[in-house]
Scaffold this motif. Structure first.
Motif, short mmCIF file in Angstrom:
data_model
loop_
_atom_site.label_atom_id
_atom_site.label_comp_id
_atom_site.label_asym_id
_atom_site.label_seq_id
_atom_site.Cartn_x
_atom_site.Cartn_y
_atom_site.Cartn_z
N VAL A 145 -50.58 30.70 18.87
CA VAL A 145 -49.29 30.12 19.15
C VAL A 145 -48.81 28.89 17.83
CG1 VAL A 145 -49.17 27.63 19.52
CG2 VAL A 145 -51.47 29.26 20.79
N THR A 146 -47.14 29.85 17.62
CA THR A 146 -46.74 29.32 16.27
C THR A 146 -45.86 28.25 16.74
OG1 THR A 146 -45.75 30.70 14.42
CG2 THR A 146 -45.93 31.65 16.60
N ASN A 147 -44.78 28.10 15.51
CA ASN A 147 -43.64 27.62 15.69
C ASN A 147 -42.78 29.00 15.34
OD1 ASN A 147 -44.61 27.01 13.12
ND2 ASN A 147 -42.59 26.39 12.36
N GLN A 148 -43.30 30.32 15.04
CA GLN A 148 -42.34 31.30 14.84
C GLN A 148 -41.82 31.96 15.82
OE1 GLN A 148 -43.12 33.45 10.84
NE2 GLN A 148 -45.16 32.40 11.32
N ALA A 157 -43.18 37.22 22.27
CA ALA A 157 -43.00 35.98 21.85
C ALA A 157 -42.74 34.90 22.93
CB ALA A 157 -41.96 35.65 20.32
N VAL A 158 -43.39 34.15 23.39
CA VAL A 158 -43.09 33.14 24.67
C VAL A 158 -42.85 32.11 24.53
CG1 VAL A 158 -43.90 32.87 27.39
CG2 VAL A 158 -44.97 34.93 26.64
N PRO A 159 -41.89 31.83 25.52
CA PRO A 159 -41.94 30.14 24.77
C PRO A 159 -42.57 29.25 25.15
CG PRO A 159 -39.90 30.45 25.68
CD PRO A 159 -40.40 32.39 25.65
N TYR A 268 -44.46 28.55 20.18
CA TYR A 268 -44.35 30.51 21.13
C TYR A 268 -45.57 29.90 21.40
CZ TYR A 268 -39.33 30.31 20.30
OH TYR A 268 -37.79 30.16 19.76
N PHE A 269 -45.61 31.45 21.84
CA PHE A 269 -47.36 32.04 22.22
C PHE A 269 -46.91 33.54 22.20
CE2 PHE A 269 -50.84 34.53 25.27
CZ PHE A 269 -52.21 33.34 24.22
N ASP A 286 -52.77 33.48 30.74
CA ASP A 286 -51.68 33.07 31.80
C ASP A 286 -52.00 31.73 31.81
OD1 ASP A 286 -51.21 35.99 32.78
OD2 ASP A 286 -52.50 35.95 34.75
N LEU A 287 -53.17 31.03 31.27
CA LEU A 287 -53.08 29.76 31.98
C LEU A 287 -52.69 29.15 30.24
CD1 LEU A 287 -57.37 29.27 32.01
CD2 LEU A 287 -55.99 28.56 33.40
N VAL A 288 -51.84 29.87 29.47
CA VAL A 288 -51.07 28.74 28.45
C VAL A 288 -50.32 29.26 29.26
CG1 VAL A 288 -50.61 29.61 25.73
CG2 VAL A 288 -52.25 29.48 26.51
N LYS A 289 -49.78 30.90 29.25
CA LYS A 289 -48.21 30.54 29.87
C LYS A 289 -47.96 29.48 31.73
CE LYS A 289 -48.30 34.77 29.92
NZ LYS A 289 -48.62 36.19 29.98
N GLU A 290 -48.66 29.09 32.37
CA GLU A 290 -48.69 28.55 32.99
C GLU A 290 -48.62 27.38 33.43
OE1 GLU A 290 -52.55 29.62 36.36
OE2 GLU A 290 -51.32 31.64 36.38
N GLN A 291 -49.75 27.02 32.16
CA GLN A 291 -49.45 25.63 31.69
C GLN A 291 -47.99 24.58 31.76
OE1 GLN A 291 -51.44 23.19 31.42
NE2 GLN A 291 -51.18 21.27 29.31
N PHE A 292 -47.14 25.59 31.06
CA PHE A 292 -45.34 25.59 30.11
C PHE A 292 -44.31 25.59 31.22
CE2 PHE A 292 -48.17 25.04 26.71
CZ PHE A 292 -48.65 24.03 26.21
N GLY A 293 -45.00 26.73 32.26
CA GLY A 293 -44.11 27.35 33.24
C GLY A 293 -43.28 28.07 32.42
N GLU A 294 -42.20 28.67 33.07
CA GLU A 294 -40.75 29.68 32.73
C GLU A 294 -40.65 29.08 31.33
OE1 GLU A 294 -40.91 32.35 36.03
OE2 GLU A 294 -38.57 31.77 35.66
#
Length: 300
Positions: A145-148, A157-159, A268-269, A286-294
């Motif tokens: 989990v990074t700001n880069q 890199a998933v926003p 980003y993840f 999937d939990l991380v990505k679903e937490q914030f949506g697309e």
């Protein structure tokens, strides 16, 4: 030529010494020297130009070292993937992350462990700048989990969300009367910022420079928690990511948004696209990505 010979040769080169390499490999120096000599004999070319006190790589030695290093790394990663595949729902999930993500991340860890109670977590806060990409490609971590926004054809890199920087100060500070704070307001007071090597520190100082202002930086702190303590002692104003403060700000402190379009960052993840992950690890992803949506949204 086998993997053991490759490992021995790479160790000799990386340590710059047969004695140090032998010690690291837990073998005798004569055995190591004999192994390298056998390798040279098998290849039909010298790998090292030896003198009484040191050695240099030949062109063949340099080629072998480069290729062997890559092959050994691939073998290490394959072993790691096989081990995780065998362990299944007993995986150790290793994540590198920025400090401001702790709150929502720990919530997701708790949710994940309801389905995979045997999984363990190793969370590292020390992945800064270029080391994030290196840690991912070496398989030192499963994700970061990074700001880069890492630009690499092997990395996804998933926003996740966008977060603002805010000014943190004692509740009795004159700035508490302001709804928003401008950069020129901050120049009147001593500031608490991150270390010069930090990406966020460079982003903050660049915003001041763009505005033609010179901030009074009196404290350079590695950890946000320490920066907050400095502010509690009324020694300066800290500029921190808003999500780090969510629900955890002492009553003695206040914060306000900074009115500057450059003082915000995307989070980003990131993970290696081609790496094989067991189902228990992809479940957490999937939990991380679903937490914030697309689309990026502020973290709660």
């Amino acid at each position: 030529m086998d993997l053991r010979q490759m490992e021995y040769f790479v160790k000799v080169v990386s340590h710059g010494s047969f004695s140090k390499a032998a010690e690291a490999l837990h073998i005798s120096q004569p055995s190591l020297s004999k192994s390298i000599q056998n390798l040279e004999k098998e290849l039909g070319a010298p790998l090292l130009e030896r003198t009484t006190r040191e050695f240099r790589l030949t062109d063949t030695g340099r080629l072998l070292c480069e290729r062997s290093t890559a092959i050994l790394q691939q073998v290490k990663m394959l072993k790691e993937e096989i081990k995780e595949n065998i362990n299944g729902d007993r995986a150790e999930i290793r994540i590198g992350m920025i400090e401001s993500a702790h709150k929502w991340f720990t919530t997701l860890m708790a949710i994940h462990r309801e389905s995979y109670p045997l999984n363990t977590f190793t969370v590292m806060d020390t992945l800064y700048n270029e080391t994030v990409l290196e840690a991912l490609l070496r398989y030192d971590v499963h994700a970061a989990v990074t700001n880069q926004e890492l630009i690499n054809d092997q990395v996804q890199a998933v926003p996740l969300y966008e977060e603002r920087f805010v000014a943190v100060f004692p509740e009795t500070h004159p700035l508490s009367l302001c709804e928003f704070i401008r950069l020129d307001d901050l120049c009147k007071y001593p500031l608490v910022l991150g270390m010069p090597s930090f990406r966020t520190r460079n982003q903050i100082t660049a915003a001041f420079k763009k505005a033609g202002l010179t901030p009074d930086i009196q404290f350079q702190i590695e950890r946000f928690e320490m920066a907050k303590k400095v502010v509690e002692q009324k020694m300066g104003i800290a500029l921190l990511p808003e999500n780090y403060l969510s629900g955890d700000l002492p009553k003695t402190l206040s914060f306000r948004p900074i009115e500057d379009e450059y003082l915000k960052r995307n989070v980003y993840f990131c993970f290696v696209k081609t790496r094989h992950f067991p189902a228990s690890v992809t479940n957490f992803f999937d939990l991380v990505k679903e937490q914030f949506g697309e689309s990026p949204q502020p973290a709660e």
